[in-house]
Scaffold this motif. Structure first.
Motif, PDB file in Angstrom:
ATOM      1  N   ALA A  22      89.190 153.467  23.059  1.00 31.64           N
ATOM      2  CA  ALA A  22      89.523 153.211  24.462  1.00 31.64           C
ATOM      3  C   ALA A  22      88.446 152.347  25.108  1.00 31.64           C
ATOM      4  CB  ALA A  22      89.668 154.529  25.220  1.00 31.64           C
ATOM      5  N   ALA A  23      87.181 152.595  24.759  1.00 33.09           N
ATOM      6  CA  ALA A  23      86.084 151.814  25.341  1.00 33.09           C
ATOM      7  C   ALA A  23      86.218 150.344  24.970  1.00 33.09           C
ATOM      8  CB  ALA A  23      84.740 152.361  24.870  1.00 33.09           C
ATOM      9  N   TRP A  24      86.505 150.087  23.705  1.00 37.87           N
ATOM     10  CA  TRP A  24      86.670 148.685  23.288  1.00 37.87           C
ATOM     11  C   TRP A  24      87.887 148.068  23.941  1.00 37.87           C
ATOM     12  CZ3 TRP A  24      83.811 145.189  20.516  1.00 37.87           C
ATOM     13  CH2 TRP A  24      82.600 145.680  20.006  1.00 37.87           C
ATOM     14  N   ALA A  25      88.933 148.843  24.092  1.00 34.56           N
ATOM     15  CA  ALA A  25      90.126 148.320  24.733  1.00 34.56           C
ATOM     16  C   ALA A  25      89.817 147.924  26.173  1.00 34.56           C
ATOM     17  CB  ALA A  25      91.244 149.359  24.691  1.00 34.56           C
ATOM     18  N   ILE A  26      89.120 148.793  26.886  1.00 34.47           N
ATOM     19  CA  ILE A  26      88.781 148.486  28.278  1.00 34.47           C
ATOM     20  C   ILE A  26      87.877 147.261  28.354  1.00 34.47           C
ATOM     21  CG2 ILE A  26      87.488 149.319  30.288  1.00 34.47           C
ATOM     22  CD1 ILE A  26      88.574 152.104  29.650  1.00 34.47           C
ATOM     23  N   ALA A  27      86.899 147.189  27.445  1.00 32.74           N
ATOM     24  CA  ALA A  27      85.986 146.042  27.456  1.00 32.74           C
ATOM     25  C   ALA A  27      86.755 144.739  27.213  1.00 32.74           C
ATOM     26  CB  ALA A  27      84.902 146.221  26.407  1.00 32.74           C
ATOM     27  N   VAL A  37      95.283 145.938  22.505  1.00 31.06           N
ATOM     28  CA  VAL A  37      95.550 146.050  21.060  1.00 31.06           C
ATOM     29  C   VAL A  37      94.355 145.554  20.247  1.00 31.06           C
ATOM     30  CG1 VAL A  37      97.035 145.241  19.200  1.00 31.06           C
ATOM     31  CG2 VAL A  37      98.021 145.826  21.428  1.00 31.06           C
ATOM     32  N   LEU A  38      93.829 144.378  20.643  1.00 27.06           N
ATOM     33  CA  LEU A  38      92.691 143.823  19.906  1.00 27.06           C
ATOM     34  C   LEU A  38      91.479 144.751  19.973  1.00 27.06           C
ATOM     35  CD1 LEU A  38      92.656 140.006  20.735  1.00 27.06           C
ATOM     36  CD2 LEU A  38      93.100 141.105  18.535  1.00 27.06           C
ATOM     37  N   GLY A  39      91.276 145.350  21.141  1.00 25.98           N
ATOM     38  CA  GLY A  39      90.139 146.254  21.308  1.00 25.98           C
ATOM     39  C   GLY A  39      90.236 147.422  20.346  1.00 25.98           C
ATOM     40  N   LEU A  72      92.030 147.591  17.624  1.00 23.74           N
ATOM     41  CA  LEU A  72      91.918 147.097  16.248  1.00 23.74           C
ATOM     42  C   LEU A  72      90.461 146.840  15.855  1.00 23.74           C
ATOM     43  CD1 LEU A  72      94.818 144.543  15.671  1.00 23.74           C
ATOM     44  CD2 LEU A  72      94.348 146.682  14.453  1.00 23.74           C
ATOM     45  N   THR A  73      89.744 146.155  16.763  1.00 22.21           N
ATOM     46  CA  THR A  73      88.349 145.825  16.470  1.00 22.21           C
ATOM     47  C   THR A  73      87.554 147.091  16.174  1.00 22.21           C
ATOM     48  OG1 THR A  73      88.510 143.999  18.020  1.00 22.21           O
ATOM     49  CG2 THR A  73      86.307 144.647  17.336  1.00 22.21           C
ATOM     50  N   GLU A  74      87.768 148.096  17.034  1.00 18.95           N
ATOM     51  CA  GLU A  74      87.009 149.329  16.845  1.00 18.95           C
ATOM     52  C   GLU A  74      87.389 149.971  15.522  1.00 18.95           C
ATOM     53  OE1 GLU A  74      85.262 153.001  16.840  1.00 18.95           O
ATOM     54  OE2 GLU A  74      87.431 152.822  16.830  1.00 18.95           O
ATOM     55  N   ARG A  75      88.680 150.051  15.276  1.00 14.69           N
ATOM     56  CA  ARG A  75      89.168 150.708  14.058  1.00 14.69           C
ATOM     57  C   ARG A  75      88.697 149.984  12.803  1.00 14.69           C
ATOM     58  NH1 ARG A  75      91.405 155.058  15.928  1.00 14.69           N
ATOM     59  NH2 ARG A  75      89.173 155.417  16.084  1.00 14.69           N
ATOM     60  N   VAL A  76      88.838 148.652  12.806  1.00 18.45           N
ATOM     61  CA  VAL A  76      88.588 147.900  11.574  1.00 18.45           C
ATOM     62  C   VAL A  76      87.095 147.712  11.326  1.00 18.45           C
ATOM     63  CG1 VAL A  76      88.953 145.705  10.400  1.00 18.45           C
ATOM     64  CG2 VAL A  76      90.796 146.730  11.748  1.00 18.45           C
ATOM     65  N   PHE A  77      86.357 147.349  12.383  1.00 15.82           N
ATOM     66  CA  PHE A  77      84.976 146.941  12.147  1.00 15.82           C
ATOM     67  C   PHE A  77      83.953 148.026  12.449  1.00 15.82           C
ATOM     68  CE2 PHE A  77      87.233 142.960  13.053  1.00 15.82           C
ATOM     69  CZ  PHE A  77      86.941 142.272  11.886  1.00 15.82           C
ATOM     70  N   LEU A  78      84.201 148.831  13.472  1.00 19.24           N
ATOM     71  CA  LEU A  78      83.120 149.691  13.934  1.00 19.24           C
ATOM     72  C   LEU A  78      83.257 151.144  13.530  1.00 19.24           C
ATOM     73  CD1 LEU A  78      83.099 147.641  17.035  1.00 19.24           C
ATOM     74  CD2 LEU A  78      80.968 148.160  15.862  1.00 19.24           C
ATOM     75  N   ASP A  79      84.477 151.581  13.315  1.00 22.23           N
ATOM     76  CA  ASP A  79      84.694 152.992  13.015  1.00 22.23           C
ATOM     77  C   ASP A  79      83.875 153.462  11.819  1.00 22.23           C
ATOM     78  OD1 ASP A  79      86.065 155.449  13.575  1.00 22.23           O
ATOM     79  OD2 ASP A  79      87.128 155.143  11.696  1.00 22.23           O
ATOM     80  N   ARG A  80      83.839 152.629  10.781  1.00 21.15           N
ATOM     81  CA  ARG A  80      83.124 153.052   9.569  1.00 21.15           C
ATOM     82  C   ARG A  80      81.619 153.000   9.730  1.00 21.15           C
ATOM     83  NH1 ARG A  80      86.380 149.763   5.988  1.00 21.15           N
ATOM     84  NH2 ARG A  80      87.797 149.925   7.752  1.00 21.15           N
ATOM     85  N   SER A 118      97.817 139.200  28.651  1.00 18.18           N
ATOM     86  CA  SER A 118      96.481 139.135  28.064  1.00 18.18           C
ATOM     87  C   SER A 118      95.822 140.519  28.043  1.00 18.18           C
ATOM     88  CB  SER A 118      95.645 138.124  28.845  1.00 18.18           C
ATOM     89  OG  SER A 118      94.295 138.424  28.766  1.00 18.18           O
ATOM     90  N   LEU A 119      96.103 141.312  29.082  1.00 19.24           N
ATOM     91  CA  LEU A 119      95.577 142.677  29.117  1.00 19.24           C
ATOM     92  C   LEU A 119      96.135 143.496  27.949  1.00 19.24           C
ATOM     93  CD1 LEU A 119      95.733 143.706  32.895  1.00 19.24           C
ATOM     94  CD2 LEU A 119      93.707 143.438  31.476  1.00 19.24           C
ATOM     95  N   ILE A 120      97.424 143.356  27.734  1.00 14.64           N
ATOM     96  CA  ILE A 120      98.048 144.144  26.665  1.00 14.64           C
ATOM     97  C   ILE A 120      97.501 143.717  25.307  1.00 14.64           C
ATOM     98  CG2 ILE A 120     100.243 144.608  25.502  1.00 14.64           C
ATOM     99  CD1 ILE A 120     101.543 144.213  28.339  1.00 14.64           C
TER     100      ILE A 120
END
Ligand SMILES: Nc1ncnc2c1ncn2[C@@H]1O[C@H](COP(=O)(O)OP(=O)(O)OP(=O)(O)O)[C@@H](O)[C@H]1O
Ligand SMILES: [Mg+2]
Lengths: 272, 297
Positions: B194-199, B76-78, B80-88, B70-72
């Motif tokens: 990295a922040a989203w991944a950790i969260a 990945v999801l973290g 992805l979320t940052e890249r897809v939704f928040l980066d822009r 689940s951590l792994i």
């Protein structure tokens, strides 16, 4: 013209806009020779910091852009590159205003400077030792929170931090701002030594014109987004306009307009 | 049960659940500190991790390994979320970004209901022994005790990561002064990811533990939202604040359940932390440890 050594940095007639409409630099050309120190002088709002940000790429993070002209570093065009790539190439900007990471210790600040790991983990330790060698005061303060050390120590921290990146070219933005004369002297002595011993080229922005002209053999004067004057420091010191406006040495009445205009802003800076 | 006994039992249980909240709250604070995003989808991050763990556990994977998986996936999801939704959205008004996280929470919730349905699921067979642990006169459910120990160990690992590792320091530096960090070659985009991944990872572990306590359904996301009062209490950008805030909210919530439920039957345990948050905000808008900038003397 004396024949200049090959430039490490070359700005060819660059134009910079913020937010796509605010035109701040209107054709600025500057050369920094390899292993040289060049000063960039000018009044508040002339565009000095903008020039440095254009070089380091930080401009893009303030919604600014080089819209015309080009910037070459070691023969390669860099004005389209991202700030992180430019940092990797060996340009580091010391942003004005002693921007330490205030919740980290002095040593942690320096370690962030070693983040890119140019040359592997071992060199980070070596560079840390080197920074402590140049700034023995930082070694004493290494465990202290950077937000709480003195202004001079903060300035040393940001210069030391920049040194950690193993730069070829350092862009220094007003390192003397708001510091006591003795400290300014100390810091500039170290900067000069860094330049001589480590071979780092330097582009120095200063409001303290006297100091800048003593440290840098060549200088440019920026006014309103344009270079209005550039010459060797020897000759600039004799230039009537410079004497009148920047050095405040004319007999008409001691310090003149430029200083007076700036007085308010400087005071404010000291207080903040 | 005697009055003092009830008091201490409530306190300990609250503290232990609070450890889990502290972990999730830390994840929330990391995102806020590094990228300035007020993330309202934290509850959903919590259940996603929990469901992933549960799914693998039901497939016969040992619990610890299921959590690692689940951590792994969270990592990945973290990213992805940052890249897809928040980066822009970097540089967009803060309200836009908050609304996007609200949108994300609906998106994730839909996804969870689609994949796992709405029925309550429990970890079967139970992961932790059903027999409570006795410490002195205190009797604690072992699920609480183990959850607390796990949460504390992970918190320590995270704190050490921020203090001593290269990326941890880069993240703290970005939180302090993004521009200066970039000037040193720190990639802000990497730090956000990295922040989203950790969260995601912290929330996932938190959710898995909570799922062991109460069973798992969509309402566990409410427990994830408890990070809001926790971080408001601690100060939005303080790591120690998140930890203390999480512990405090766990304790408060349990006391509300034990002592106020008789007067306001029903949901007092659920809403009390939020009532507390509103009142607290009136008096201390920066939380207990929120940064105001350091003023040098
Ligand atoms: N992010 C920004 N957006 C819009 N305009 C900006 C921005 N940054 C700077 N400017 C404008 O560009 C002009 C030049 O600013 P800059 O900071 O480069 O001046 P400076 O020569 O460094 O001045 P100082 O001595 O005060 O540091 C100013 O008029 C300023 O208002
Ligand atoms: Mg400036």
């Amino acid at each position: 013209m004396e024949n200049k050594p090959e430039p490490i940095l070359k700005l060819n007639n660059i134009e910079v806009k913020y937010h796509e409409v605010i035109l701040v630099l209107k054709g600025v050309s500057i050369e920094v020779p390899k292993g040289g120190i060049v000063a960039l002088l000018g009044a508040n709002g002339a565009g000095k910091s903008t020039t440095l940000k254009a070089i380091s790429g930080l401009l893009k993070h303030e919604d600014g852009e080089v819209t015309d002209g080009s910037i070459e570093f070691l023969g390669e065009q860099i004005h389209k590159k991202r700030a992180v790539e430019i940092a990797k190439m060996g340009i580091v900007q010391v942003i004005e205003g002693r921007r330490v990471f205030e919740h980290l210790t002095v040593e942690q600040n320096l370690l962030v400077g070693g983040h890119m790991r140019k040359g592997g983990d071992k060199t980070v330790k070596e560079r840390l030792e080197m920074v402590y060698h140049y700034f023995p005061r930082l070694k004493q303060k290494r465990k202290e929170i950077a937000g709480f050390v003195s202004g001079g120590e903060q300035q040393m921290t940001v210069v030391g931090r920049a040194l950690m990146t193993n730069p070829k070219l350092m862009l220094l933005d007003e390192p003397s701002m708001g510091l006591a004369p003795l400290l300014i002297h100390e810091i500039f002595e170290i900067i000069t030594r860094l330049h001589e011993k480590e071979g780092i080229s330097i582009l120095l922005v200063e409001q303290n014109v006297k100091l800048a002209l003593n440290v840098a053999p060549y200088a440019y004067v920026l006014e309103n987004g344009r270079i209005v004057l550039d010459d060797t420091s020897e000759r600039l010191k004799e230039n009537e306009d410079i004497k009148d406006f920047y050095l405040g040495l004319t007999d008409v009445g001691g310090r003149k307009s430029f200083r007076d205009v700036k007085h308010y802003k400087r005071r404010k800076r000291w207080l903040t | 049960m005697s009055q003092t006994n009830l008091f201490f039992m409530t306190l300990t249980t609250g503290l232990m659940v609070g450890g889990i909240y502290a972990l999730v709250a830390l994840g929330w604070v990391i995102i806020y500190k590094c990228s300035g995003v007020l993330n309202l989808a934290m509850g959903e991050l919590t259940i996603i991790g929990a469901y992933v763990t549960l799914t693998f556990y039901q497939m016969g994977v040992p619990f610890v390994l299921a959590v690692v998986i689940s951590l792994i996936i969270g990592l990945v999801l973290g990213i992805l979320t940052e890249r897809v939704f928040l980066d822009r959205l970097i540089g967009e008004p803060i309200l836009t970004v908050i609304m996007v996280t609200v949108g994300l929470s609906f998106f994730f919730r839909g996804l969870v209901e689609f994949i796992w349905g709405t029925n309550t699921r429990v970890f079967q067979p139970p992961v932790f022994p059903l027999k409570p642990v006795k410490i002195g006169f205190l009797v604690i459910g072992s699920v609480y005790l183990w959850s607390f120990v796990t949460a504390i160990v992970l918190l320590l690992i995270l704190v050490a990561f921020f203090q001593y590792t290269r990326w941890g320091l880069a993240m703290q530096a970005t939180a302090d002064d993004e521009m200066a960090a970039i000037s040193l070659g720190v990639s802000a985009r990497f730090v956000y990811a990295a922040a989203w991944a950790i969260a995601f990872m912290a929330a996932g572990v938190g959710g898995s533990l909570l799922g062991n306590i109460n069973g798992l359904n969509i309402s566990v996301s409410y427990l994830g939202l408890l990070v809001l009062p926790a971080v408001v209490l601690g100060g939005l950008n303080s790591i120690p604040g998140a930890i203390v805030g999480g512990l405090a909210i766990g304790i408060l919530q349990n006391f509300a359940g034990a002592y106020l439920d008789q007067y306001f039957p029903g949901g007092v345990k659920q809403i009390f932390p939020f009532v507390f948050m509103v009142v607290f905000l009136l008096f201390k808008p920066y939380g207990l440890w929120g940064w105001e900038r350091i003023e040098r003397v």
